[in-house]
Design an enzyme around this catalytic site. Structure first.
Site, mmCIF file in Angstrom:
data_model
loop_
_atom_site.group_PDB
_atom_site.id
_atom_site.type_symbol
_atom_site.label_atom_id
_atom_site.label_comp_id
_atom_site.label_asym_id
_atom_site.label_seq_id
_atom_site.Cartn_x
_atom_site.Cartn_y
_atom_site.Cartn_z
ATOM 1 N N ASP A 104 -17.457 -12.651 -10.620
ATOM 2 C CA ASP A 104 -17.297 -12.686 -9.151
ATOM 3 C C ASP A 104 -17.539 -14.085 -8.584
ATOM 4 O O ASP A 104 -18.246 -14.909 -9.159
ATOM 5 C CB ASP A 104 -18.228 -11.695 -8.449
ATOM 6 N N ARG A 105 -16.948 -14.307 -7.414
ATOM 7 C CA ARG A 105 -17.081 -15.547 -6.629
ATOM 8 C C ARG A 105 -16.295 -16.692 -7.245
ATOM 9 O O ARG A 105 -15.428 -17.270 -6.606
ATOM 10 C CB ARG A 105 -18.545 -15.955 -6.424
ATOM 11 N N ASP B 17 -24.909 -11.266 -13.876
ATOM 12 C CA ASP B 17 -23.992 -11.835 -12.880
ATOM 13 C C ASP B 17 -23.120 -12.920 -13.499
ATOM 14 O O ASP B 17 -23.107 -14.078 -13.076
ATOM 15 C CB ASP B 17 -24.759 -12.361 -11.662
ATOM 16 N N ARG C 18 -29.984 -6.415 1.579
ATOM 17 C CA ARG C 18 -28.750 -6.305 0.802
ATOM 18 C C ARG C 18 -28.181 -4.885 0.836
ATOM 19 O O ARG C 18 -27.036 -4.665 0.455
ATOM 20 C CB ARG C 18 -29.007 -6.674 -0.660
ATOM 21 N N HIS D 283 -30.584 -13.610 -9.607
ATOM 22 C CA HIS D 283 -30.123 -12.813 -8.461
ATOM 23 C C HIS D 283 -30.100 -13.541 -7.118
ATOM 24 O O HIS D 283 -29.390 -13.126 -6.214
ATOM 25 C CB HIS D 283 -30.993 -11.557 -8.348
ATOM 26 N N HIS E 152 -21.673 -16.440 -12.129
ATOM 27 C CA HIS E 152 -20.655 -16.045 -11.153
ATOM 28 C C HIS E 152 -19.296 -16.708 -11.385
ATOM 29 O O HIS E 152 -18.685 -17.255 -10.462
ATOM 30 C CB HIS E 152 -21.138 -16.347 -9.734
ATOM 31 N N ASP F 251 -27.682 -16.597 -12.859
ATOM 32 C CA ASP F 251 -26.337 -16.257 -12.389
ATOM 33 C C ASP F 251 -25.340 -17.384 -12.677
ATOM 34 O O ASP F 251 -25.613 -18.554 -12.413
ATOM 35 C CB ASP F 251 -26.344 -16.029 -10.875
ATOM 36 N N HIS G 257 -23.549 -7.494 -10.408
ATOM 37 C CA HIS G 257 -22.102 -7.669 -10.298
ATOM 38 C C HIS G 257 -21.357 -7.164 -11.525
ATOM 39 O O HIS G 257 -20.122 -7.138 -11.503
ATOM 40 C CB HIS G 257 -21.764 -9.140 -10.043
ATOM 41 N N HIS H 59 -32.578 -8.883 -14.181
ATOM 42 C CA HIS H 59 -31.723 -9.620 -13.252
ATOM 43 C C HIS H 59 -32.278 -9.656 -11.839
ATOM 44 O O HIS H 59 -32.374 -10.721 -11.229
ATOM 45 C CB HIS H 59 -30.315 -9.020 -13.212
#
Length: 642
Positions: free
Chosen positions: A161-162, A158, A290, A318, A131, A129, A191, A239
């Protein structure tokens, strides 16, 4: 950190569930003709994605070159360090459109399951990831070099995002794929789906730098990303993890229609992108906190290997890991996570996995790192780092305690009655204020049970406003839970104590909104996002007017448009003719000044995630599935080294 991780999983689950109420609200927008709201910069409403038919962004004849990519990465690095790249477009929209079109054409020609054959001296670098943390991507490429015929890369989903540089991260990855198609491989992450990245920061970033059409183009490109890569027939890179259903094979994964904006619930594709391994004693496949995918045990891994010979290793991402890497199930499964200091306050390392073919099979080396790139992170003290993280956890918990205040009152009242030997039906316990005394262990147990969180609350007492001295004057003694929970009472509950000059229609309007929040279990965060049509972080008078009209239609409440002006004046504490999130939140959650200030410590992108949803709207849990355990098929694992 454990509390932060627990809340992270909870919010991801709520992100899916809160979409149901949003669906009801936004559907009404499409049926009603309402005055337009301000959509500065061409931005479309966050939850009413109005596609402009026939308005496709023009594409230039741009094609990435190695010299262009090198210059782009240098520019991105400089802008990251000096902080100038967070709000401006990294490249012209016509050139970006051309890049995305070429990337999709390249990716859609690939199967769901891409098979890679490594032969010495080729090495494969598996990156987890990112992100949107472009600093980590640039560090990895600088340290390990660009792809060559002897060094390949696999980026395991991923990308967005973030972080604040998801656009730049995707641009670099897609350019690498186009420039080195045989040496660069990309997997899809959970994501890379519009239902997640619309609310986890990517949509906000794209709207800030571009517009709705570019956001749609990104997500359209994501649909072409492969789901799985197989290395030398023995290792699967995915992932998330393995599937709930028994008998899933590589062939069945290859038949999935992956060209969708987001996977269907409880599908094989969703499991591949969302599932997580359990602990060493976990058996079978069970419900994932989740809200998507499953938690699987070693027996499920063995079963999968038995169904898909000669597989003997799964590499996945992940999950954030303290050192960026972790072995599971005696080395049969590996996790690699490459976003160091995740979200800017986790303090974790990132890692990349170097996979090498040998005569005995595949061997791997984990390379760990922590990236700062000359930013303020280098100057941040330990106190700054960990106090910020604690404040973030506390603020998230304050939201939840406020939302479940009445349930906690009932729970603690039952505890008191039980201690006195006066058992009563759930929800019917009545306790006088001077008898509302509980121990701190009972307090923590109640929070765990009602909030559904496995957090060590006893370590968070001060942050959550619990008095350190008990009613008997002893340190950490018993305390009055009614007085403590009164701090979380919403402002609307105290309207009767306001000055007589307060307009009565304000109180009535607020109480009607509170009724919707409580009766229909709509989260305060969900309600704010619903009103904030253009997603700019504030509610304008026109947005509030439109929102109240639709709210009344959906939930059978009468909201007159004439109420809006007075309501805005009441909510708009700083007299800016708009309502920001903190003003809205303080009105509908906590009234205690100390806790209200604590809420302001949470970054907007964190606050706007998920939504507190009652279990009453949760989707049904899938039945726990067991698998027969098979002997380990994995041998010759190399020692991890840095």
């Amino acid at each position: 950190l454990a509390a932060w991780d627990e809340l992270e999983h909870k919010e991801e689950s709520e992100l899916h569930l809160s979409s149901r109420e949003l669906g009801k609200l936004t559907e009404m927008y499409s049926k009603l003709s309402l005055p337009a709201t301000n959509t500065e910069g061409g931005r479309r409403p966050s939850f009413v994605l109005e596609r402009e038919n026939g308005k496709e962004v023009k594409s230039s004849g741009f094609k990435p070159t190695l010299s262009w990519l090198a210059g782009f990465m240098d520019k991105t690095s400089k802008e990251y360090i000096d902080g100038t790249g967070e709000k401006k477009a990294p490249m012209a929209v016509e050139d970006l459109t051309a890049l995305l079109n070429q990337a999709k054409d390249s990716l859609k020609a690939l199967p769901n399951v891409v098979r890679i054959e490594l032969k010495s001296p080729v090495k494969l670098m598996v990156v987890g990831d990112l992100h949107g943390q472009v600093k980590d991507l640039l560090f990895i490429l600088k340290k390990h070099g660009l792809p060559t015929k002897d060094k390949w890369f696999l980026f395991n989903g991923d990308f967005v995002d973030r972080g604040k540089h998801s656009c730049e991260t995707c641009i670099i990855l897609f350019a690498l794929k186009l420039l080195f198609p045989g040496y660069v491989h990309l997997n899809r992450g959970n994501h890379e789906a519009d239902d997640i990245n619309a609310r986890d920061g990517f949509q906000d970033e794209v709207f800030l730098k571009y517009n709705q059409q570019v956001y749609d183009k990104f997500n359209d490109t994501f649909t072409a990303l492969p789901l799985v890569h197989i290395i030398n027939k023995t290792a699967m890179v995915v992932h998330g993890g393995l599937c709930w259903d028994a008998g899933v094979t590589i062939d069945s994964i290859g038949k999935i229609d992956r060209f969708c904006l987001h996977p269907e619930w409880e599908s094989i594709m969703e499991d591949l992108l969302w599932s997580d391994p359990g602990g060493p004693k976990h058996n079978g496949a069970s419900q994932n906190d989740r809200g998507c995918g499953c938690i699987f045990g070693e027996d499920i891994v063995d079963e999968f290997f038995e169904d898909n010979p000669p597989l003997n290793l799964v590499i996945r991402s992940h999950e954030k890991k303290e050192w960026g890497f972790e072995e599971h199930f005696h080395g049969k499964l590996l996790t690699v996570f490459s976003a160091s200091n995740y979200c800017g306050d986790n303090g974790n390392h990132g890692a990349v996995l170097e996979v090498t073919p040998t005569e005995a099979g595949l061997e791997y080396t984990a390379h760990k790192f922590y990236t700062t790139m000359g930013t303020q992170e280098e100057k941040k003290s330990f106190a700054d780092q960990y106090c910020t993280l604690s404040a973030s956890v506390a603020a998230k918990l304050i939201h939840r305690i406020a939302a479940h205040r009445l349930e906690l009152l009932d729970y603690y009242a039952t505890c008191v009655q039980s201690n006195k030997g006066r058992l009563s039906e759930p929800g019917s316990a009545e306790v006088k204020n001077n008898e509302a005394i509980i121990t701190r262990v009972e307090w923590a147990r109640g929070l765990k049970e009602i909030l559904g969180l496995k957090i060590s609350f006893l370590f968070l007492q001060t942050l959550l406003g619990v008095p350190m001295k008990g009613v008997d004057g002893k340190n950490k003694g018993k305390f009055n839970y009614v007085e403590w929970l009164s701090k979380f009472a919403p402002t609307t509950a105290k309207l009767k104590f306001e000055a007589k000059g307060q307009a009565p229609e304000v109180k009535q309007t607020l109480l009607k909104i509170v009724n919707v929040l409580q009766k229909h279990r709509v989260a305060v965060k969900t309600m704010f996002r619903y009103f904030d049509l253009n997603g700019d972080g504030v509610i304008s008078p026109q947005e509030l007017a439109n929102g109240l009209v639709c709210l009344g239609k959906v939930y059978n409440e009468t909201f007159e448009v004439e109420e809006v002006k007075t309501l805005v004046a009441h909510l708009d504490k700083d007299k800016s003719n708009s309502i920001d999130y903190s003003e809205f939140l303080n009105t509908f959650t906590v009234s205690n000044p100390e806790l209200s200030n604590a809420l302001k410590s949470v970054k907007r992108e964190d606050v706007m995630r998920g939504g507190i949803v009652s279990s009453a709207v949760n989707k049904p849990k899938r039945a726990h599935r067991m698998a027969s355990r098979q002997p380990s098929l994995v041998t010759n694992k190399a020692e991890e080294r840095v």
